[in-house]
Design an enzyme around this catalytic site. Sequence first.
Site, PDB file in Angstrom:
ATOM      1  N   THR A  71      -4.741  -3.272  -3.557  1.00 17.29           N
ATOM      2  CA  THR A  71      -5.817  -2.631  -4.327  1.00 17.29           C
ATOM      3  C   THR A  71      -6.892  -3.637  -4.744  1.00 17.29           C
ATOM      4  O   THR A  71      -8.078  -3.313  -4.751  1.00 17.29           O
ATOM      5  CB  THR A  71      -5.221  -1.913  -5.561  1.00 17.29           C
ATOM      6  OG1 THR A  71      -4.372  -0.883  -5.084  1.00 17.29           O
ATOM      7  CG2 THR A  71      -6.288  -1.292  -6.436  1.00 17.29           C
TER       8      THR A  71
ATOM      9  N   ASP B  30       6.292  -1.750  -2.152  1.00 19.15           N
ATOM     10  CA  ASP B  30       5.589  -2.828  -1.446  1.00 19.15           C
ATOM     11  C   ASP B  30       6.337  -3.220  -0.167  1.00 19.15           C
ATOM     12  O   ASP B  30       5.714  -3.589   0.818  1.00 19.15           O
ATOM     13  CB  ASP B  30       5.474  -4.085  -2.323  1.00 19.15           C
ATOM     14  CG  ASP B  30       4.691  -3.869  -3.604  1.00 19.15           C
ATOM     15  OD1 ASP B  30       3.659  -3.187  -3.556  1.00 19.15           O
ATOM     16  OD2 ASP B  30       5.114  -4.398  -4.653  1.00 19.15           O
TER      17      ASP B  30
ATOM     18  N   ASP C 115       3.371   3.550  -0.808  1.00 14.12           N
ATOM     19  CA  ASP C 115       2.303   2.856  -1.526  1.00 14.12           C
ATOM     20  C   ASP C 115       0.998   3.289  -0.863  1.00 14.12           C
ATOM     21  O   ASP C 115       0.730   2.938   0.283  1.00 14.12           O
ATOM     22  CB  ASP C 115       2.491   1.332  -1.424  1.00 14.12           C
ATOM     23  CG  ASP C 115       1.599   0.600  -2.407  1.00 14.12           C
ATOM     24  OD1 ASP C 115       0.616   1.196  -2.879  1.00 14.12           O
ATOM     25  OD2 ASP C 115       1.893  -0.580  -2.687  1.00 14.12           O
TER      26      ASP C 115
ATOM     27  N   ILE D 262      -2.217   2.608  -1.419  1.00 16.38           N
ATOM     28  CA  ILE D 262      -3.078   1.463  -1.086  1.00 16.38           C
ATOM     29  C   ILE D 262      -2.324   0.213  -1.514  1.00 16.38           C
ATOM     30  O   ILE D 262      -2.131  -0.020  -2.708  1.00 16.38           O
ATOM     31  CB  ILE D 262      -4.442   1.505  -1.820  1.00 16.38           C
ATOM     32  CG1 ILE D 262      -5.210   2.767  -1.443  1.00 16.38           C
ATOM     33  CG2 ILE D 262      -5.258   0.257  -1.463  1.00 16.38           C
ATOM     34  CD1 ILE D 262      -6.591   2.872  -2.093  1.00 16.38           C
ATOM     35  N   ASP D 263      -1.853  -0.550  -0.552  1.00 13.49           N
ATOM     36  CA  ASP D 263      -1.225  -1.824  -0.879  1.00 13.49           C
ATOM     37  C   ASP D 263      -2.285  -2.898  -0.648  1.00 13.49           C
ATOM     38  O   ASP D 263      -2.723  -3.108   0.490  1.00 13.49           O
ATOM     39  CB  ASP D 263       0.011  -2.076  -0.004  1.00 13.49           C
ATOM     40  CG  ASP D 263       0.693  -3.357  -0.433  1.00 13.49           C
ATOM     41  OD1 ASP D 263       1.051  -3.472  -1.617  1.00 13.49           O
ATOM     42  OD2 ASP D 263       0.822  -4.270   0.410  1.00 13.49           O
TER      43      ASP D 263
ATOM     44  N   GLU E  56       3.986   4.575  -5.904  1.00 15.18           N
ATOM     45  CA  GLU E  56       3.509   3.676  -6.955  1.00 15.18           C
ATOM     46  C   GLU E  56       2.781   4.424  -8.065  1.00 15.18           C
ATOM     47  O   GLU E  56       2.920   4.090  -9.232  1.00 15.18           O
ATOM     48  CB  GLU E  56       2.576   2.605  -6.375  1.00 15.18           C
ATOM     49  CG  GLU E  56       2.018   1.741  -7.485  1.00 15.18           C
ATOM     50  CD  GLU E  56       1.422   0.432  -7.051  1.00 15.18           C
ATOM     51  OE1 GLU E  56       1.037   0.294  -5.887  1.00 15.18           O
ATOM     52  OE2 GLU E  56       1.348  -0.453  -7.922  1.00 15.18           O
TER      53      GLU E  56
HETATM   54  C1  IPD Z   1       0.305  -5.740  -4.602  1.00 11.47           C
HETATM   55  C2  IPD Z   1       0.120  -6.433  -3.261  1.00 11.47           C
HETATM   56  C3  IPD Z   1       0.110  -7.930  -3.460  1.00 11.47           C
HETATM   57  C4  IPD Z   1       1.367  -8.412  -4.150  1.00 11.47           C
HETATM   58  C5  IPD Z   1       1.570  -7.692  -5.469  1.00 11.47           C
HETATM   59  C6  IPD Z   1       1.587  -6.175  -5.247  1.00 11.47           C
HETATM   60  P1  IPD Z   1      -0.842  -3.329  -4.946  1.00 11.47           P
HETATM   61  O1  IPD Z   1       0.341  -4.340  -4.426  1.00 11.47           O
HETATM   62  O2  IPD Z   1       1.142  -6.098  -2.361  1.00 11.47           O
HETATM   63  O3  IPD Z   1       0.028  -8.595  -2.219  1.00 11.47           O
HETATM   64  O4  IPD Z   1       1.210  -9.778  -4.430  1.00 11.47           O
HETATM   65  O5  IPD Z   1       2.803  -8.092  -6.027  1.00 11.47           O
HETATM   66  O6  IPD Z   1       1.736  -5.515  -6.482  1.00 11.47           O
HETATM   67  O7  IPD Z   1      -0.817  -3.379  -6.438  1.00 11.47           O
HETATM   68  O8  IPD Z   1      -2.115  -3.805  -4.373  1.00 11.47           O
HETATM   69  O9  IPD Z   1      -0.369  -2.029  -4.411  1.00 11.47           O
HETATM   70 CA    CA Z   2       1.699  -2.533  -3.508  1.00 11.95          CA
HETATM   71 CA    CA Z   3      -0.619   0.163  -4.471  1.00  2.00          CA
END
Ligand code: IPD
Ligand code: CA
Ligand code: CA
Length: 269
Positions: free
Chosen positions: A94, A217, A89, A91-92, A71
Amino acid sequence: MQTSSLAAWKELALHCARSAGKLSLARMKEPFTVEYKTSASDLVTAVDKEVEKHVVDMILQRYPDHGILGEESTFTGDPGKFDTLWVIDPIDGTTNFVHQQINFSVSIAVYHKGEGLIGVVYDPSRDELFHAVKGQGAFLNDQPLRLNRQVHLEEALLCTSVFWNKRAEQMGIDQIVKKLAGKVRGMRLLGSAALELAYVAAGRLDGYVSLSLNAWDFGAGKIIVEEAGGRVTTMRGTPLPYDQKSSIMACNPAFYEELQHYLSLNENT
Ligand code: IPD
Ligand code: CA
Ligand code: CA
């Protein structure tokens, strides 16, 4: 694909996920900078970038001929040029991380010639490691995961990731959520797609739907859900890409067709 390569890649993926998760958890307790990517609801922190670099360095040190789709774009090569591609990813979730919440995870997948081989999602707050290798089943730590419970849509606890912007509205997200919420047992929104997919594999959630997610994701979660016996496709019912944005539905196979029927009525992307 040699079994020995697969085993070595899996060990490295597990190691990277644990190490990255522990680094995030430690950094969460210290001050860190937060930037807006496109808006106040699209964040990136210095920790996201540091953790991605940490993972990329570990992968390239061992496999300099592999590609990485991450990412935070730490890897500067063209991901399309590599047979073996790590999709990560760091940190999923964030937003949860910034708000000192527990629902965030590390997501690491390995694809070879477009085929998903290894998926790892690590939740450092609960020390839960979800992982799968294609054809070898899915696990939570060392406990096998198998979706063999018959669930009707009415009994299902579903999860979604909504983002209420103009485009989502045009795509009909409000209609989808309204319809589904009236049909199922309950809807949840945890804020980490990778973790939500891992929870589908573990049977803690019965399904997850989103109109739009990035490849990093869902890259790992898809493999884990499928290896647990679940079904994962786009909301149109077509195969998920491994390297591009897509809608997604992942669920217990017992009600896949019924759920897909609801979703296909609404997706018009
Ligand atoms: C997000 C998370 C979130 C989802 C968003 C993503 P991030 O990733 O997975 O649950 O709703 O579409 O972008 O930005 O925290 O890595
Ligand atoms: Ca993510
Ligand atoms: Ca992320």
